[in-house]
Scaffold this active site. Structure first.
Site, PDB file in Angstrom:
ATOM      1  N   ASP A   1      -3.783   1.147   4.694  1.00 53.79           N
ATOM      2  CA  ASP A   1      -4.745   1.366   3.873  1.00 53.79           C
ATOM      3  C   ASP A   1      -4.498   1.610   2.634  1.00 53.79           C
ATOM      4  O   ASP A   1      -5.233   2.012   1.732  1.00 53.79           O
ATOM      5  CB  ASP A   1      -5.579   2.328   4.486  1.00 53.79           C
ATOM      6  CG  ASP A   1      -6.447   1.769   5.727  1.00 53.79           C
ATOM      7  OD1 ASP A   1      -6.895   0.799   5.874  1.00 53.79           O
ATOM      8  OD2 ASP A   1      -6.286   2.568   6.717  1.00 53.79           O
ATOM      9  N   ASP A   2      -3.112   1.792   2.149  1.00 49.57           N
ATOM     10  CA  ASP A   2      -2.689   2.377   0.768  1.00 49.57           C
ATOM     11  C   ASP A   2      -2.752   1.398  -0.033  1.00 49.57           C
ATOM     12  O   ASP A   2      -1.958   0.261  -0.143  1.00 49.57           O
ATOM     13  CB  ASP A   2      -1.327   3.070   0.960  1.00 49.57           C
ATOM     14  CG  ASP A   2      -0.985   3.829  -0.438  1.00 49.57           C
ATOM     15  OD1 ASP A   2      -1.168   4.814  -0.470  1.00 49.57           O
ATOM     16  OD2 ASP A   2      -0.582   3.098  -1.305  1.00 49.57           O
ATOM     17  N   TYR A   3      -3.721   1.432  -1.431  1.00 49.15           N
ATOM     18  CA  TYR A   3      -3.777   0.608  -2.150  1.00 49.15           C
ATOM     19  C   TYR A   3      -2.241   0.148  -2.946  1.00 49.15           C
ATOM     20  O   TYR A   3      -2.068  -1.022  -3.072  1.00 49.15           O
ATOM     21  CB  TYR A   3      -4.853   0.845  -3.314  1.00 49.15           C
ATOM     22  CG  TYR A   3      -4.862  -0.159  -4.444  1.00 49.15           C
ATOM     23  CD1 TYR A   3      -5.558  -1.186  -4.247  1.00 49.15           C
ATOM     24  CD2 TYR A   3      -4.161  -0.036  -5.760  1.00 49.15           C
ATOM     25  CE1 TYR A   3      -5.682  -2.109  -5.486  1.00 49.15           C
ATOM     26  CE2 TYR A   3      -4.181  -0.931  -6.698  1.00 49.15           C
ATOM     27  CZ  TYR A   3      -4.971  -1.774  -6.593  1.00 49.15           C
ATOM     28  OH  TYR A   3      -5.052  -2.852  -7.863  1.00 49.15           O
TER      29      TYR A   3
END
Length: 389
Positions: free
Chosen positions: A341-343
């Protein structure tokens, strides 16, 4: 701290059966194990003839629990234990008070301690004071060494061997969690594995250079998650200011923020430091869970796999999967964490692999099969790909 009558009790620890004595004004002695349990009991009766062996009152039991936890190799806050120093000479009291500020896993020399209390050249006097220390473990005289890192003397049964054993227990705790820059895996081997497994990632690695991933210092699960909660959705400088204000609510405290401190503070105080209502509630929930023992200890964390840690810690209000993944990577040094989920990871992937759109989680996870068992290191390189943006 007020107790009705003096007494003493024996209790089991990882180094043997210790003893503790208390009086009206606090703890007046902590005794390391003698050669036998009967010898330990005999010593306590000789030292405190007016004290009866009895069940410890609640405040003493809490002190015992913390000592047992520390000697098990886990983080325990002994700073809040009230000591009765009424009969302790003034110089000895200064030595003991400073010795209590030495955290587990760290040491000072007799000379360094003498200098810090303003008595340059009084190393021998410091050693003599520590040799008469009645508060073993709580006043950690085992963390004070002779010049050149030599263990020096130790008056407890077992002598230097006991001292070294206690230091090894605390060093194991520190190496697990203090983040001294040493990873639990070989980053050179990890990079070589990634190069061979994914040619496109290999080009990014060649551009970025060696992996410089390091662990961040933290003394406990609570301290790490508390800081993460405060920093959520804030610019680093603003978050640091608020966290410093929270810490400033406890000016006499030494070391990291503890659950007990948070639970003693009022909502008005914590909100006044800059915490939002959501963060106040999250920090309070974290402190209550840590205090009650419902969150895993350091030794338990060490035995859990990544997904089990995520499942346990995300039970805390305001702590999501990403927060725990950051803890796994940068506090515990786990080698195979992929924060889907880390941009920044997804953006770095787009740059490194030349895609017009950010990858979906499924696409990223599929490609990352090539990076096992070092997806933490691959993620670090993907973050570095975005540094020039």
């Amino acid at each position: 701290m007020t107790m009705t009558a003096p007494g003493f009790a024996l209790f089991d620890t990882a180094i043997g059966r210790c003893a503790i004595a208390w009086g009206e004004s606090g703890i007046c002695a902590v005794q390391l194990p003698e050669a036998s349990v009967s010898a330990t009991r005999r010593r306590m009766r000789l030292r405190y003839p007016g004290a009866a062996e009895s069940a410890p009152p609640p405040v003493v039991q809490r002190a015992i629990d913390r000592i047992v936890t520390l000697l098990r190799g886990e983080v325990a806050d002994l700073e809040q234990i009230t000591l009765d120093m009424t009969l302790v000479p003034a110089f000895h009291r200064r030595v003991y008070e400073l010795a209590r500020t030495i955290p587990p896993g760290r040491t000072l020399s007799y000379g360094e301690l003498a200098s810090q209390i303003g008595s340059q050249g009084a190393a021998r006097a410091v050693g003599q004071a520590l040799g008469k220390n009645p508060f073993a473990i709580v006043v950690p005289c085992h963390r004070v060494l002779a010049a050149g890192g030599k263990p020096g003397g130790f008056s407890a049964n077992g002598g230097v061997d006991t001292k070294l054993k206690m230091l090894r227990i605390e060093q194991a705790q520190r190496s697990l969690f203090d983040g001294d820059g040493q990873l639990a895996f070989d980053p050179i081997q990890a990079v070589e594995t990634l190069r061979k497994g994914d040619p496109k990632l290999a080009r990014l690695i060649a551009r970025i250079g060696p992996c410089r991933l390091q662990l961040k210092t933290t003394p406990s699960i609570f301290a790490a998650l508390a800081e993460s909660i405060v920093y959520q959705q804030l610019h680093g400088k603003a978050a640091a200011t608020i966290f410093a204000r929270v810490r400033a609510l406890f000016p006499r405290a030494r070391g990291a923020l503890t659950p007990a401190q948070v639970l003693r503070a009022s909502e008005t105080e914590l909100r006044g430091a800059g915490l939002s209502n959501a963060k106040y509630l999250a920090l309070r929930d974290l402190a209550e869970r840590c205090q009650s023992g419902s969150l895993p200890t350091l030794s338990q964390i060490q035995k859990l796999d990544d997904e089990a840690i995520i499942e346990r810690l995300t039970e805390v209000r305001g702590v999501g999967r990403w927060t725990v993944e950051m803890l796994l990577m940068f506090r515990l040094g786990r080698p195979d964490v992929l924060p889907l989920d880390d941009y920044g990871v997804r953006k770095g992937f787009s740059i490194a692999f030349g895609t017009e759109e950010l990858p979906s989680k499924a696409e990223l996870e599929a490609r990352a099969q090539r990076w096992k068992p070092y997806r933490t290191v691959a993620s670090w390189y993907l973050w570095r790909a975005t540094d020039s943006l």
